[in-house]
Design a protein around this motif. Structure first.
Motif, PDB file in Angstrom:
ATOM      1  N   THR A 133      -2.769  15.738   1.835  1.00 16.61           N
ATOM      2  CA  THR A 133      -2.563  15.592   0.395  1.00 16.61           C
ATOM      3  C   THR A 133      -3.858  15.162  -0.287  1.00 16.61           C
ATOM      4  N   ALA A 134      -4.268  15.902  -1.288  1.00 17.46           N
ATOM      5  CA  ALA A 134      -5.491  15.584  -2.021  1.00 17.46           C
ATOM      6  C   ALA A 134      -5.170  14.711  -3.220  1.00 17.46           C
ATOM      7  N   CYS A 135      -6.027  13.761  -3.491  1.00 21.27           N
ATOM      8  CA  CYS A 135      -5.886  12.932  -4.688  1.00 21.27           C
ATOM      9  C   CYS A 135      -6.121  13.807  -5.913  1.00 21.27           C
ATOM     10  N   PRO A 136      -5.202  13.814  -6.881  1.00 21.23           N
ATOM     11  CA  PRO A 136      -5.406  14.635  -8.080  1.00 21.23           C
ATOM     12  C   PRO A 136      -6.598  14.194  -8.910  1.00 21.23           C
ATOM     13  N   ALA A 137      -7.029  12.939  -8.726  1.00 19.77           N
ATOM     14  CA  ALA A 137      -8.130  12.423  -9.539  1.00 19.77           C
ATOM     15  C   ALA A 137      -9.491  12.678  -8.904  1.00 19.77           C
ATOM     16  N   CYS A 138      -9.648  12.298  -7.610  1.00 18.51           N
ATOM     17  CA  CYS A 138     -10.974  12.398  -6.992  1.00 18.51           C
ATOM     18  C   CYS A 138     -11.093  13.522  -5.970  1.00 18.51           C
ATOM     19  N   GLY A 139      -9.950  14.122  -5.591  1.00 18.10           N
ATOM     20  CA  GLY A 139      -9.965  15.245  -4.673  1.00 18.10           C
ATOM     21  C   GLY A 139     -10.013  14.890  -3.204  1.00 18.10           C
TER      22      GLY A 139
END
Length: 238
Positions: A133-139
């Motif tokens: 799962t990638a962070c929507p903010a920092c990737g």
């Protein structure tokens, strides 16, 4: 009349969500030191994610019950008379909100939110989490975790909770074990400030002896009855 209500797992049990320390509770079936600590997440992130994905699925399937609805009625009834309900929950489910509660303080975080360990971004999250799962903010991948308080971490909103408790005219604990601090110490703080205290639970908690009075029984019966009584005391009900 300002009422401080603390809720624990017992209020959600009749919605199908497991309690923790009762016979058959989550911590009787799962080892919290392997699944609910920062060290566990660092050591076995996939297993931790699997456990919390299971719990998140359970929350999505659950529905608020009559006890949650009664507290919504308490919130509106007090507000109509110029009072306030401060609803503080140890629960990480969202059943209070889904029942219609307008203001809920989650001292142990929220299962339906995710937080990035890299950048600190926190946002609503109803889907599964995993190492990919990638962070929507920092990737960044691999750093997203449930936005809940694990053992060894500091509960949220403690300053606001203390202020609300000190300003209360009544402290009520609903469905709590009285075994988890700092929440278990709220009744002693209230008594020390001269605030009346009331327990509403299926059975006496570990701190039952500190309450001025108590109502025992299933939450879907005991909580609506307790709410009716409080509203009568506040002059906001029949």
């Amino acid at each position: 009349m300002n009422v401080f209500v603390l809720t624990g797992a017992g209020i959600s049990a009749e919605s199908g969500l497991g309690t923790f320390r009762d016979p058959g509770g989550l911590w009787r079936r799962f080892d919290p030191m392997r699944l609910a600590t920062p060290e566990a997440f660092a050591r076995e992130p996939e297993e931790v994610h699997a456990f919390y994905n299971l719990r998140r699925h359970g929350v999505r399937q659950a529905e608020p019950n009559a006890a949650h609805a009664a507290l919504v009625r308490l919130e509106s009834g007090l507000a109509a008379r110029g009072g306030r309900l401060f609803l503080c929950t140890q629960n990480v489910d969202d059943l209070h909100e889904r029942a219609g509660a307008r203001a809920v303080t989650h001292m142990h975080g929220e299962l339906m939110r995710a937080r990035c360990t890299a950048c600190g971004e926190s946002r609503p999250w109803a889907e599964e989490l995993g190492l990919g799962t990638a962070c929507p903010a920092c990737g960044r991948r691999g750093g997203m975790r449930p936005d809940v308080v694990w053992f060894g971490e500091m509960p949220f909103h403690l300053e606001a909770i203390a202020e609300a408790l000190d300003a209360a005219d009544l402290f009520v604990a609903i469905g709590t074990s009285g075994a988890v601090y700092p929440a278990a110490g709220f009744v002693a703080r209230a008594r020390g400030a001269g605030i009346p205290t009331r327990e509403v639970n299926l059975a006496p908690s570990d701190t039952a002896g500190l309450f001025d009075d108590a109502r025992y029984g299933p939450a879907t019966r005991a909580v609506p009855e307790a709410v009716d009584e409080i509203l009568r005391e506040a002059g906001a009900g029949p």
